[in-house]
Design an enzyme around this catalytic site. Structure first.
Site, PDB file in Angstrom:
ATOM      1  N   HIS A 124      39.585  36.075  29.177  1.00  0.00           N
ATOM      2  CA  HIS A 124      40.554  36.562  27.911  1.00  0.00           C
ATOM      3  C   HIS A 124      40.184  35.784  26.895  1.00  0.00           C
ATOM      4  O   HIS A 124      39.256  34.712  26.765  1.00  0.00           O
ATOM      5  CB  HIS A 124      41.889  36.328  28.443  1.00  0.00           C
ATOM      6  CG  HIS A 124      42.406  34.903  28.753  1.00  0.00           C
ATOM      7  ND1 HIS A 124      42.843  34.648  29.945  1.00  0.00           N
ATOM      8  CD2 HIS A 124      42.444  33.851  28.091  1.00  0.00           C
ATOM      9  CE1 HIS A 124      42.979  33.166  29.782  1.00  0.00           C
ATOM     10  NE2 HIS A 124      43.053  32.816  28.673  1.00  0.00           N
TER      11      HIS A 124
HETATM   12  P1  TYD Z   1      46.352  32.554  33.390  1.00  0.00           P
HETATM   13  O1  TYD Z   1      46.089  33.151  31.908  1.00  0.00           O
HETATM   14  O2  TYD Z   1      45.871  34.093  34.475  1.00  0.00           O
HETATM   15  O3  TYD Z   1      45.292  31.354  33.883  1.00  0.00           O
HETATM   16  P2  TYD Z   1      43.814  31.156  33.186  1.00  0.00           P
HETATM   17  O4  TYD Z   1      44.006  30.333  32.148  1.00  0.00           O
HETATM   18  O5  TYD Z   1      43.069  30.503  34.438  1.00  0.00           O
HETATM   19  O6  TYD Z   1      43.393  32.386  32.534  1.00  0.00           O
HETATM   20  O7  TYD Z   1      47.728  32.208  34.019  1.00  0.00           O
HETATM   21  C1  TYD Z   1      48.260  31.830  35.216  1.00  0.00           C
HETATM   22  C2  TYD Z   1      49.624  32.209  35.206  1.00  0.00           C
HETATM   23  O8  TYD Z   1      50.421  31.140  34.347  1.00  0.00           O
HETATM   24  C3  TYD Z   1      50.172  33.681  34.433  1.00  0.00           C
HETATM   25  O9  TYD Z   1      51.312  34.177  35.049  1.00  0.00           O
HETATM   26  C4  TYD Z   1      50.578  32.993  33.118  1.00  0.00           C
HETATM   27  C5  TYD Z   1      51.053  31.578  33.611  1.00  0.00           C
HETATM   28  N1  TYD Z   1      50.956  30.613  32.345  1.00  0.00           N
HETATM   29  C6  TYD Z   1      52.048  30.155  31.626  1.00  0.00           C
HETATM   30  O10 TYD Z   1      53.162  30.338  32.037  1.00  0.00           O
HETATM   31  N2  TYD Z   1      52.097  29.131  30.585  1.00  0.00           N
HETATM   32  C7  TYD Z   1      50.791  28.674  30.210  1.00  0.00           C
HETATM   33  O11 TYD Z   1      50.967  27.812  29.313  1.00  0.00           O
HETATM   34  C8  TYD Z   1      49.482  29.203  30.835  1.00  0.00           C
HETATM   35  C9  TYD Z   1      48.218  28.938  30.399  1.00  0.00           C
HETATM   36  C10 TYD Z   1      49.817  30.332  32.050  1.00  0.00           C
END
Ligand code: TYD
Length: 130
Positions: free
Chosen positions: A47
């Site tokens: 992303h």
């Molecule tokens: P996600 O964005 O999928 O992880 P990555 O950074 O590996 O792409 O995030 C995983 C889950 O955690 C999603 O449900 C969103 C949540 N999340 C939070 O609540 N706070 C945060 O600061 C982050 C980075 C993710």
């Protein structure tokens, strides 16, 4: 500069690295999260963000991070706890090839907001027309 080696402080008791908001990273840190329990064949990220800038440090183990500005992709191997990688806003990022013991620490410039994410690659390319 995208990657930066931080000074390792230490003595016979062990090592220490200090990262100061706005000094060692090019933004004020509003949020910290870390990723662990990852698997080598399962990438994460994929992303970009409208506003959030991130600074990535692998404090244990190793992983690779591919940053993509829409024109150019560069893959960085993070395998030293004093090595930091800056991911600017509007840059697509993917973390992959995690070692089993990988702990990836991320410093972020904004509080968590799902609205700040662009999770569709075509949308990312279109949005910034890069
Ligand atoms: P996600 O964005 O999928 O992880 P990555 O950074 O590996 O792409 O995030 C995983 C889950 O955690 C999603 O449900 C969103 C949540 N999340 C939070 O609540 N706070 C945060 O600061 C982050 C980075 C993710």
């Amino acid at each position: 500069m995208t990657t930066k080696y931080h000074q390792i402080l230490g003595d016979h008791r062990g090592k220490l690295i200090a990262i100061e908001s706005g000094i060692d990273v090019p933004f004020e840190v509003k949020r910290v999260f870390y990723i662990y329990g990852t698997q080598s064949g399962i990438p994460r990220g994929q992303h970009s963000h409208h506003e959030t800038k991130q600074y990535l440090i692998v404090v244990s183990g190793s992983c690779k991070v591919t940053l993509d500005n829409g024109n150019e992709k560069t893959t960085y191997k993070l395998n030293q706890p004093n090595l930091g990688l800056f991911q600017d806003r509007m840059v697509w990022g993917e973390m992959h090839d995690f070692s089993e013991d990988c702990v990836l620490l991320v410093l972020a410039s904004e509080h968590y907001d799902e609205e700040d994410y662009i999770r569709n690659y075509d949308e990312f390319l279109e949005m910034y027309n890069v």
